[in-house]
Write a protein that holds these residues in place. Sequence first.
Motif, PDB file in Angstrom:
ATOM      1  N   LEU A 364       0.826  -1.199   0.000  1.00 45.37           N
ATOM      2  CA  LEU A 364       0.000   0.000   0.000  1.00 45.37           C
ATOM      3  C   LEU A 364       0.864   1.254   0.000  1.00 45.37           C
ATOM      4  N   ASP A 365       0.337   2.288  -0.625  1.00 45.22           N
ATOM      5  CA  ASP A 365       1.034   3.573  -0.558  1.00 45.22           C
ATOM      6  C   ASP A 365       0.696   4.253   0.760  1.00 45.22           C
ATOM      7  N   LYS A 366       1.247   5.430   0.974  1.00 49.57           N
ATOM      8  CA  LYS A 366       1.045   6.113   2.259  1.00 49.57           C
ATOM      9  C   LYS A 366      -0.422   6.474   2.479  1.00 49.57           C
ATOM     10  N   GLN A 367      -1.138   6.811   1.388  1.00 47.18           N
ATOM     11  CA  GLN A 367      -2.547   7.152   1.532  1.00 47.18           C
ATOM     12  C   GLN A 367      -3.359   5.929   1.950  1.00 47.18           C
ATOM     13  N   GLY A 368      -3.036   4.757   1.364  1.00 48.29           N
ATOM     14  CA  GLY A 368      -3.739   3.535   1.737  1.00 48.29           C
ATOM     15  C   GLY A 368      -3.485   3.146   3.180  1.00 48.29           C
ATOM     16  N   VAL A 417       5.260   5.705   8.209  1.00 46.50           N
ATOM     17  CA  VAL A 417       6.341   6.678   8.424  1.00 46.50           C
ATOM     18  C   VAL A 417       7.407   6.539   7.334  1.00 46.50           C
ATOM     19  N   VAL A 418       7.733   5.293   6.974  1.00 47.54           N
ATOM     20  CA  VAL A 418       8.736   5.090   5.915  1.00 47.54           C
ATOM     21  C   VAL A 418       8.239   5.654   4.589  1.00 47.54           C
ATOM     22  N   LYS A 419       6.939   5.391   4.292  1.00 46.83           N
ATOM     23  CA  LYS A 419       6.384   5.920   3.036  1.00 46.83           C
ATOM     24  C   LYS A 419       6.419   7.448   3.031  1.00 46.83           C
ATOM     25  N   VAL A 420       6.047   8.068   4.136  1.00 44.86           N
ATOM     26  CA  VAL A 420       6.068   9.529   4.221  1.00 44.86           C
ATOM     27  C   VAL A 420       7.495  10.053   4.082  1.00 44.86           C
ATOM     28  N   SER A 423       8.601   9.241   0.212  1.00 43.58           N
ATOM     29  CA  SER A 423       7.848   9.880  -0.872  1.00 43.58           C
ATOM     30  C   SER A 423       7.619  11.364  -0.666  1.00 43.58           C
ATOM     31  N   ASP A 424       7.644  11.828   0.560  1.00 42.19           N
ATOM     32  CA  ASP A 424       7.338  13.238   0.816  1.00 42.19           C
ATOM     33  C   ASP A 424       8.545  14.007   1.336  1.00 42.19           C
ATOM     34  N   VAL A 425       8.979  13.639   2.525  1.00 43.52           N
ATOM     35  CA  VAL A 425       9.943  14.473   3.237  1.00 43.52           C
ATOM     36  C   VAL A 425      11.282  14.514   2.513  1.00 43.52           C
ATOM     37  N   PHE A 426      11.845  13.348   2.233  1.00 42.71           N
ATOM     38  CA  PHE A 426      13.200  13.328   1.666  1.00 42.71           C
ATOM     39  C   PHE A 426      13.227  13.982   0.284  1.00 42.71           C
TER      40      PHE A 426
END
Length: 742
Positions: A364-368, A417-420, A423-426
């Motif tokens: 799943l992605d972060k939204q899922g 947290v890993v997905k965020v 995909s987002d923070v880094f």
Amino acid sequence: MGWGIDGTRHWGADWCVITALVLRPPLRPGALWQDEEWPEAEKAEKLARGAALKWASGVFYRPEKLEGLGHYRRRETQRNSSIQSRLKSTVQSYLEGVSAGLEQLRSAAQEVQSVCQELGTARWALLDSAEHLQGLQQMRELMEEHVQLASVVQVLPQIFSVHEVFSHTLQLLHGQHLLEAHVELMMVEQLRDDILSQLHLRGLSSAQTAVLSYFSGLQELNESLAKQLWDIVGSSLRLVREDPVLFVTAVRIIEREEKIDDALLLEATFLPPGRPKGWRQKFYQVLQDSMTGARFRAPCPDAEGPGLARHLAALQKDIVSELRVVKDLMVQCVPAHYNILSVCTATFHQALTSHLQEILREDLDKQGLFLLLEWALRVYHSPEMMGHPDLLPEVDVSGLGPLMSPELVDQTERRYVVKVKVSDVFEWMQRTLEVEFKEWFREEEPETDHQGFFQSALPAIVMQMLNENIQVASLITDSLQQKIYNMALEELEAFLGRSVSPSHLCPSSQTLGPQPGILGWCWRSAVGHPVLIHRRAQTQLLCSPQPLCLQLPSRKWLSGSQLVGSMCEVIDKYAKDFSRVRKPVCTLLLAESELLVASQYLRALLQRKMVCKSREERGQLCHRLLQDATQLRELFCGLGLERSQQSLEAVFALRELICLKDPALLSLEVVGFITKYPDASDEHISTLLDIRGDVSKEVRHVVLEMMAQHPQVLPEGYRPIFSTILVPVPELPFCLRKGKCA
């Protein structure tokens, strides 16, 4: 007992004698007391005489008391006569009882003898009638056979009509007249079971096969009835809304079968084939399958988010709707002990638990992941679902455990947290940093605020992005918020190392998250990273003093050149760039600059070691070190860096080792030196001893041995200075075989 002169009674000698007589064993027939050996009599007599003498001495101890002797004698004589009369009466009563008992025993013995004679007569009579008993046994067997035949004759009409009943029952089933069909079915089953039971009791197992073959149509009828029942139960949610008659009929039939099962299991003598049917358990199973089958066995939804959101919304709507039907309608159609609402609630809960686990096996992605966490931890228990006003208070999932176990929640939160982070923070920080690099390396100077300090929009952008992720996580659980918060701090620390202008970012980090002390954390994380110095000033500060340091140490420097003065001018020139940076980052940059200068100075002194040839030259070296360290210290103090924050104190401590006049005291001084600077190694100390030029091999050995006996550990918060300085390895002496070292 006798009476004393004081009016009290005393044990008299006559009573002792009477006691001895009573306790005496009975005489043998024809024997006299004198003829018996009875030691107790002699002892009792002595006791009686002694008691009598004691009593007499107490009564007649004065002469005037002897006048009443006759009175006492008459009274004791009368009392003895009374005692003897009572003894004779007691013995006579005892003898009469013994005589009566003997008479009864004699009568009982006569009656026993008479009974034995009569039993013998009866025994002989029974032996004579044994042949007649055999004839009675044959009559009994004939009677039992007659009873069986009579029973068969009675049930023959029913047996002959079995196949007709089968056909009629099948017609009733096709017409969905389930109650009438079940009545006839129970009647035929009862007939079959009675016959099988009789055969079982008589051990006629071979005949049971024929009976089962004759009643084989029962199996087809049972299967047909069961199929219709389970079709009705599978459509129960629709039927109770439209027409609950069929569903109620099915429940009544199931209850009848359960009562028959219970009765047969209670008797435990004979269990007919196909029993127990266990239709109530089958009812629960079919009902649960109808509620969870299609929607929970469908393929996993889209892992990208929108498909999963639609799937969860559909589940939420369907479950609430069906539980409302169970609560309002189905509960009224079944017995109370079915607990149908609790069963349906637990069914949905367990099915959802397994279904969510299946979904989480997908990538799943972060939204899922966020949707699943929000749905399981917040929506499921909210008034929108299991806490819906139409379901309360009957529906209660608090005792069913969490929809997701704490371990699964923690694992899912970590995945989120890993997905965020990835995909987002880094990626977002990396793009922002690239844009910031371009802005800071333009020809014109960076923007300044109203006070003249450099400023950038980067801190506000980074903080806003991190705070948004933290606020989103706070909608789920505190633990997820804390995980996102910790990840943000880690990424912020890594970002500080990549940033060209972290002096603008650190003061803004105090807005990150709800916890205090973030600013202090930012300073601690920044310590030890040379890139924290402004890029322009840092590059020039690293390059400009290096040619000057190459002249250290030298005879020209020792004789008093302006080498350190030139270094101070360069440092003061480029340190002015720090004035465009706000405090306390400015102080941090000055401290890093001072540490850089002190390290370069010590590195030049230790790597290009100069050996003092005399005491005068050693004194000259100490004087030069004192002047240089004092000049550099005053420079940084003037720039705003306190002495307690400076690393130049190491130069003063090193000077003390070189200035020591007595080399024998070097071991104690060195121990104090390494205690203050625990990152100083044996090579550093050996180099310092070489610079002195007057240390013998014995003193050197003592100093190094003393250092080995006092190993040091770097304390927390210690700023290393010597560990960054590499000194040349001393050359080993050249030795020939079997010769002395050169």
